[in-house]
Write an enzyme that holds these catalytic residues in place. Sequence first.
Site, short mmCIF file in Angstrom:
data_model
loop_
_atom_site.label_atom_id
_atom_site.label_comp_id
_atom_site.label_asym_id
_atom_site.label_seq_id
_atom_site.Cartn_x
_atom_site.Cartn_y
_atom_site.Cartn_z
N ALA A 35 -3.57 0.17 5.51
CA ALA A 35 -4.07 -1.06 6.15
C ALA A 35 -5.25 -0.73 7.05
O ALA A 35 -5.39 0.39 7.55
CB ALA A 35 -2.95 -1.70 6.97
N ASP A 36 -6.13 -1.72 7.24
CA ASP A 36 -7.15 -1.58 8.29
C ASP A 36 -6.79 -2.54 9.41
O ASP A 36 -5.75 -3.21 9.36
CB ASP A 36 -8.56 -1.83 7.73
CG ASP A 36 -8.75 -3.23 7.18
OD1 ASP A 36 -8.01 -4.16 7.56
OD2 ASP A 36 -9.66 -3.41 6.35
N SER A 37 -7.64 -2.60 10.44
CA SER A 37 -7.27 -3.38 11.63
C SER A 37 -7.10 -4.86 11.30
O SER A 37 -6.24 -5.53 11.87
CB SER A 37 -8.31 -3.17 12.73
OG SER A 37 -9.58 -3.61 12.29
N ASP A 39 -6.10 -6.06 8.40
CA ASP A 39 -4.83 -6.20 7.68
C ASP A 39 -3.66 -6.31 8.66
O ASP A 39 -2.74 -7.09 8.45
CB ASP A 39 -4.60 -4.97 6.77
CG ASP A 39 -5.55 -4.94 5.58
OD1 ASP A 39 -5.79 -6.00 4.99
OD2 ASP A 39 -6.04 -3.85 5.25
#
Lengths: 79, 426
Positions: A35-37, A39
Site C-alpha cells: 500500500a501507499d499512503s 491506499d
Amino acid sequence: MSEVADKVKKIVVEHLGVEESKVTETASFIDDLGADSLDTVELVMAFEEAFGVEIPDDAAEKIGTVKDAIDFIEKQKAA
Amino acid sequence: MFAQGFAPRRVVVTGMGIVSPLGVGADHVWGRLVAGESGISAIQGFDVKDLPAKVAGQVPAGSRADNRFDPSEYIPVKEQKKMDRFIQLAYAAAVEAVQDSGWEPEDEPSRERTGVMIGSGIGGLETIQETAKLVAEGRTRRISPFFIPASLVNLASGHVSIRYGFKGPNHSAVTACATGVHAIGDAARLIALDDADVMVAGGAEAAICELGIGGFCAARALSTAFNDTPAKASRPWDKDRDGFVMGEGSGVLVLEEYEHAKARGAKIYAEVVGYGMSGDAYHITSPSETGDGAFRSMRNALRSAGVAPSEVQYVNAHGTSTQVGDNIELSAVERLWAEAGNKLAMSSTKSATGHLLGAAGAIEAIFSIQAIRTNTAPPTLNLEEPSRETVIDLVAKEAQSRKIDVVLSNSFGFGGTNASVVFKRV
C-alpha cells in the site's frame, strides 16, 4: 478468529488486491502489502464505513498493521 | 534558448494505439471506418429520459481478442479505481501504441529521453459528478483520497510514465476539442527541439455521463433529431445535420526523432512535417464567422511544413456536424486551397466515431496516417445532400482510393483555439 478480524482482512484483500494468505495480523499495509499512503487513507475510510465507527486522523496514523486496525475497531465497538 | 546553429530535428510516427467507438486497434478501426460502419448507438450507461440527446459513440466493452475494450487487460483492478475512465482509455491506447512501436527501453538514459504528452478536453468528469454527490449528501468526509488524482487531466501522462519508466518531459494539453492536435504538435516540437527523442502523445476523453451530455445539451451543441436512428445522427455538411454526437475513447502516437527511429530499425508510418495554431479571439463557443481562425491555423501548419496547399491530397476535417461550424471550416479550406481545391478530398470521420472532444485530434491523426499508408480517403457518412455546393470532394458515404502522400488534420476547440497538423509519407 473474531468477526471483526475476519471483516478487516476481507476489506484489506479487496482494497489492496492482495492474496488472503498474505493478510496476517502482523502484516504492515505499507511494508508487506504494497500500500501507499493514499491506499491507507482509503482503507481507513473503508473500515469506518464497514464498522460504523469514526477513526480520527491521529488514530488513523497509528494504524499500520492489520492487527492495529482490528484492535482499534474492537476497542471502539466495546466502548 | 538554443545553441547557435541548432537546427530542428525530423519527427516520425513509429507507433499507433486507438480505443474508440469503432473498437480497439489501429488497423481494425481503420477497416471498419473505410467500410462505412458507424460507432454511434443509443446511450447505455445511464438513464437519458431527461436529456434531449440520447445517442453517443461508446467504446464497445469486451475482450481485446475481439477488438473491444476491457480495462482489466491493461490495468490491475486495484489500480483502476485510482483512474477515471478517461485515464483508463488513455492508458490502454498508450500500451497499444508503445507495443506497436517496440520502444520499451530498460536503460535509464533512453528512459530519460522518452516523454509523455497525453491531454484531455475535460478530464475526469464522471468521477467529479459521482464525487459531487457525496458533497450534496453532506458526506464530504467520504471523498476518496484518489478523487483528485483520478480526475486530473495530466494524470493520464503520469500513469503512462509510471508504467514504462519514461522520465522525459511529462506534460499535458488541455484545449477542449483541439487537445489531441495540440498534444501531438507540441510533443513533436519537443522532439524537434531536442527536449526528448521519443514522445508518447495523444488525447483521451470519457465525458459520456449526465454531466457531460447535459452540459453540451445546455449549450445546444448536440444532435437531438436522430435519437431513433443513431447511426445517422452525425452527418457533417449534410443539410439535415443538427449538432455533434459525443464520442469517447483515446488515440495515442509514439513520436520519434527520425535518426533514432532509423537506428533501431523501427517501422515508420509517416513524418510529422507541419504544425500550426491560432486563436479566434471571437466567442467562447462559436467559431469566428469568417473562418479566419481555421484559415490561419491551416496556413501556419502548411508554412511550417514548407508545403503548398496543392501538395495536400486529403484533409481530415474538424467537421463536427454542427450547423454553423461545418461550413465555416469548408469556407476556410476553399479560401486556402483556391484552385487546388478541386483536386482535394476532405472528409469528417466524426460521421462514424462521433466527436471525441480532446481525443478527436488524436484518433484523427491516426486516420490521417492510415489514409497515407493505404492511399484511401475515409468516407463522410450520412452526407446525403450537402447544405451547399463546393468544388472540394467531401467523400460522401463511401471511401475513395486516391494517391495520398500529404494530409492535413484540423481540430478546433471552445474558447476559439485552433490547431492543424500535417503528416507526410516518408
